[in-house]
Motif scaffolding. Structure first.
Motif, PDB file in Angstrom:
ATOM      1  N   SER A 139       0.787  -1.211  -0.021  1.00  0.00           N
ATOM      2  CA  SER A 139       0.105   0.077  -0.171  1.00  0.00           C
ATOM      3  C   SER A 139       0.857   1.081  -0.043  1.00  0.00           C
ATOM      4  O   SER A 139       1.655   1.275   0.722  1.00  0.00           O
ATOM      5  CB  SER A 139      -0.903   0.079   1.243  1.00  0.00           C
ATOM      6  N   CYS A 140       0.757   2.069  -0.951  1.00  0.00           N
ATOM      7  CA  CYS A 140       1.450   3.408  -1.012  1.00  0.00           C
ATOM      8  C   CYS A 140       0.741   4.553  -0.925  1.00  0.00           C
ATOM      9  O   CYS A 140      -0.173   4.691  -1.491  1.00  0.00           O
ATOM     10  CB  CYS A 140       2.157   3.276  -2.604  1.00  0.00           C
ATOM     11  N   GLU A 141       1.367   5.379  -0.291  1.00  0.00           N
ATOM     12  CA  GLU A 141       0.774   6.880   0.030  1.00  0.00           C
ATOM     13  C   GLU A 141       1.696   7.865  -0.701  1.00  0.00           C
ATOM     14  O   GLU A 141       2.774   8.321  -0.289  1.00  0.00           O
ATOM     15  CB  GLU A 141       0.558   7.193   1.439  1.00  0.00           C
ATOM     16  N   ILE A 142       1.294   8.240  -1.868  1.00  0.00           N
ATOM     17  CA  ILE A 142       2.090   9.515  -2.709  1.00  0.00           C
ATOM     18  C   ILE A 142       1.080  10.568  -2.961  1.00  0.00           C
ATOM     19  O   ILE A 142       0.100  10.384  -3.738  1.00  0.00           O
ATOM     20  CB  ILE A 142       2.479   8.449  -3.917  1.00  0.00           C
ATOM     21  N   PRO A 143       1.545  11.724  -2.351  1.00  0.00           N
ATOM     22  CA  PRO A 143       0.790  13.111  -2.660  1.00  0.00           C
ATOM     23  C   PRO A 143       0.630  13.396  -4.045  1.00  0.00           C
ATOM     24  O   PRO A 143       1.912  13.101  -4.895  1.00  0.00           O
ATOM     25  CB  PRO A 143       1.264  13.990  -1.893  1.00  0.00           C
ATOM     26  N   THR A 144      -0.247  13.888  -4.618  1.00  0.00           N
ATOM     27  CA  THR A 144      -0.372  14.281  -6.097  1.00  0.00           C
ATOM     28  C   THR A 144       0.168  15.566  -6.299  1.00  0.00           C
ATOM     29  O   THR A 144       1.027  15.887  -7.611  1.00  0.00           O
ATOM     30  CB  THR A 144      -1.961  14.148  -6.723  1.00  0.00           C
ATOM     31  N   SER A 145       0.285  16.434  -5.280  1.00  0.00           N
ATOM     32  CA  SER A 145       0.558  17.856  -5.459  1.00  0.00           C
ATOM     33  C   SER A 145       1.095  18.492  -4.124  1.00  0.00           C
ATOM     34  O   SER A 145       0.335  18.289  -3.155  1.00  0.00           O
ATOM     35  CB  SER A 145      -0.526  18.531  -6.047  1.00  0.00           C
ATOM     36  N   VAL A 146       2.340  18.999  -4.188  1.00  0.00           N
ATOM     37  CA  VAL A 146       2.888  19.721  -2.964  1.00  0.00           C
ATOM     38  C   VAL A 146       3.573  20.892  -3.294  1.00  0.00           C
ATOM     39  O   VAL A 146       4.000  21.168  -4.477  1.00  0.00           O
ATOM     40  CB  VAL A 146       3.986  18.713  -2.383  1.00  0.00           C
ATOM     41  N   MET A 147       3.823  21.683  -2.234  1.00  0.00           N
ATOM     42  CA  MET A 147       4.478  22.965  -2.666  1.00  0.00           C
ATOM     43  C   MET A 147       5.951  22.892  -2.202  1.00  0.00           C
ATOM     44  O   MET A 147       6.494  22.076  -1.400  1.00  0.00           O
ATOM     45  CB  MET A 147       3.949  24.077  -1.852  1.00  0.00           C
ATOM     46  N   VAL A 151       8.123  20.050   3.914  1.00  0.00           N
ATOM     47  CA  VAL A 151       8.498  18.433   4.063  1.00  0.00           C
ATOM     48  C   VAL A 151       7.359  17.578   3.853  1.00  0.00           C
ATOM     49  O   VAL A 151       6.257  17.648   4.194  1.00  0.00           O
ATOM     50  CB  VAL A 151       8.801  18.683   5.882  1.00  0.00           C
ATOM     51  N   VAL A 152       7.870  16.681   3.038  1.00  0.00           N
ATOM     52  CA  VAL A 152       6.895  15.709   2.325  1.00  0.00           C
ATOM     53  C   VAL A 152       7.350  14.257   2.763  1.00  0.00           C
ATOM     54  O   VAL A 152       8.619  13.898   2.683  1.00  0.00           O
ATOM     55  CB  VAL A 152       6.856  15.677   0.778  1.00  0.00           C
ATOM     56  N   GLU A 153       6.187  13.166   2.942  1.00  0.00           N
ATOM     57  CA  GLU A 153       6.581  11.990   3.271  1.00  0.00           C
ATOM     58  C   GLU A 153       6.161  11.133   2.384  1.00  0.00           C
ATOM     59  O   GLU A 153       4.679  11.186   2.139  1.00  0.00           O
ATOM     60  CB  GLU A 153       6.208  11.577   4.668  1.00  0.00           C
ATOM     61  N   LEU A 154       6.472  10.047   1.529  1.00  0.00           N
ATOM     62  CA  LEU A 154       5.882   8.960   0.902  1.00  0.00           C
ATOM     63  C   LEU A 154       5.842   7.665   1.553  1.00  0.00           C
ATOM     64  O   LEU A 154       6.911   7.466   2.452  1.00  0.00           O
ATOM     65  CB  LEU A 154       6.474   8.843  -0.356  1.00  0.00           C
ATOM     66  N   ARG A 155       4.911   7.129   2.079  1.00  0.00           N
ATOM     67  CA  ARG A 155       4.838   5.779   2.713  1.00  0.00           C
ATOM     68  C   ARG A 155       4.352   4.369   2.048  1.00  0.00           C
ATOM     69  O   ARG A 155       3.661   4.773   1.050  1.00  0.00           O
ATOM     70  CB  ARG A 155       3.817   5.851   3.644  1.00  0.00           C
ATOM     71  N   CYS A 156       4.952   3.365   2.516  1.00  0.00           N
ATOM     72  CA  CYS A 156       5.028   2.311   1.677  1.00  0.00           C
ATOM     73  C   CYS A 156       4.884   1.043   2.792  1.00  0.00           C
ATOM     74  O   CYS A 156       5.608   1.176   3.755  1.00  0.00           O
ATOM     75  CB  CYS A 156       5.972   2.003   0.794  1.00  0.00           C
ATOM     76  N   GLN A 157       3.820  -0.210   2.583  1.00  0.00           N
ATOM     77  CA  GLN A 157       3.591  -0.977   3.634  1.00  0.00           C
ATOM     78  C   GLN A 157       3.001  -2.152   3.043  1.00  0.00           C
ATOM     79  O   GLN A 157       2.139  -1.982   2.340  1.00  0.00           O
ATOM     80  CB  GLN A 157       2.967  -0.444   4.773  1.00  0.00           C
TER      81      GLN A 157
END
Length: 297
Positions: A139-147, A151-157
């Motif tokens: 399961s991956c959490e990847i934001p589509t748009s950031v400034m 500080v940005v985190e991408l998560r994988c589990q």
């Protein structure tokens, strides 16, 4: 030859111990346990649980049990029990399990009992079965748009792999293992292969791209679908220009209201309301009433 009191005491203790052992053998069980075995198998393959006991005889009685929160019978009264009867077979004292699943993992114990001249002889052997499982699609959490600059985190589990998988992040098909090299990225990031977190400490426009994560262990590897992350640059000059325009519009509106008040536009409107037909009608009604009253008197 005279013996010391200590020597006599030791002989007495030894004698009573031998008598107790003879009594136990004649009236109860004599049990022996072998060392614990460990069997490791990949899921959906086959495993053999071996019971290391003397050669089976016609009078031997065999039982296999699975230990855990409760005890479940696997082999009892010369028959396999539960779902094992459809995918397992007995080979002498051993169990051959076909199509092993992760639910089969655990501790098993074989018990072989046979009558002897001294009583009932019981032998036990323990087998620990470990089932290795390939990771599922993580399961991956990847934001589509950031400034940019945040500080940005991408998560994988993954919750199924055994042993626990490691996680590798990819950008545009290239692995992000290790620290970023100079000239490729304008921001620094850290990747935790155990937790699956990819963290950008100060993300930049150059970090825009398609990201995906791969979960790996000794059995196999799976990856999630790629997703594009767009890093937008904050337009400071545009924001300042918008603030100036808004302030100018507010100032113009304020000055217009002040000018209208000085010219008396609001007071003329009030006079017009006083001279409206409705007010005239009200005046006429009052005069008519006074005239009628005088006529009656």
């Amino acid at each position: 030859m005279a013996r010391s009191p200590q020597g006599l005491l030791m002989l007495l203790l030894l004698h009573y111990l031998m008598v107790a052992l003879d009594y136990h053998k004649a009236n109860g069980f004599s049990a022996s346990k072998d060392h614990r075995q460990e069997v490791t198998v990949i899921e959906y393959q086959e495993a053999i649980l071996a019971c290391k006991t003397p050669k089976r005889t016609t009078s031997s009685r065999l039982e296999w049990k699975k230990l855990g929160r409760g005890v479940s019978l696997v082999y009892y009264q010369q028959a396999l029990q539960g779902d094992f009867k459809d995918r397992a077979e007995m080979i002498d004292f051993n169990i051959r399990i076909k199509n092993v699943t992760r639910n089969d993992a655990g501790e098993y114990r074989c018990e072989v009992s046979a009558p002897t001249e001294q009583g009932q002889n019981l032998q036990e052997d323990t087998v620990m079965l470990e089932v290795l499982v390939a990771p599922a699609v993580p399961s991956c959490e990847i934001p589509t748009s950031v400034m940019s600059g945040s500080v940005v985190e991408l998560r994988c589990q993954d919750k199924e792999g055994n042993p626990a998988p490691e996680y590798i992040w990819f950008k545009d098909g290239t692995s992000l293992l290790g620290n970023p090299k100079g000239g490729i990225h304008n921001s620094s990031y850290t990747m935790n292969t155990k937790s699956g977190i990819l963290q950008f400490n100060m993300i930049s426009k150059m970090d825009s791209g398609e990201y995906y994560c791969e979960a790996r262990n000794s059995v196999g590897h799976r990856r999630c679908s790629g997703k594009r992350m767009q890093v937008d640059v904050l337009n400071i000059s545009g924001i300042i220009a918008a603030v100036v325009v808004v302030a100018f519009v507010v100032s113009v509106c304020g000055l217009s209201i002040c000018y209208a008040q000085r010219k008396g536009y609001f007071s003329k409107e009030t006079s017009f309301q006083k001279g409206s037909p409705e007010s005239k009608a009200t005046t006429m009604n009052e005069n008519d009433f006074k005239h009628t009253k005088s006529f009656i008197i």
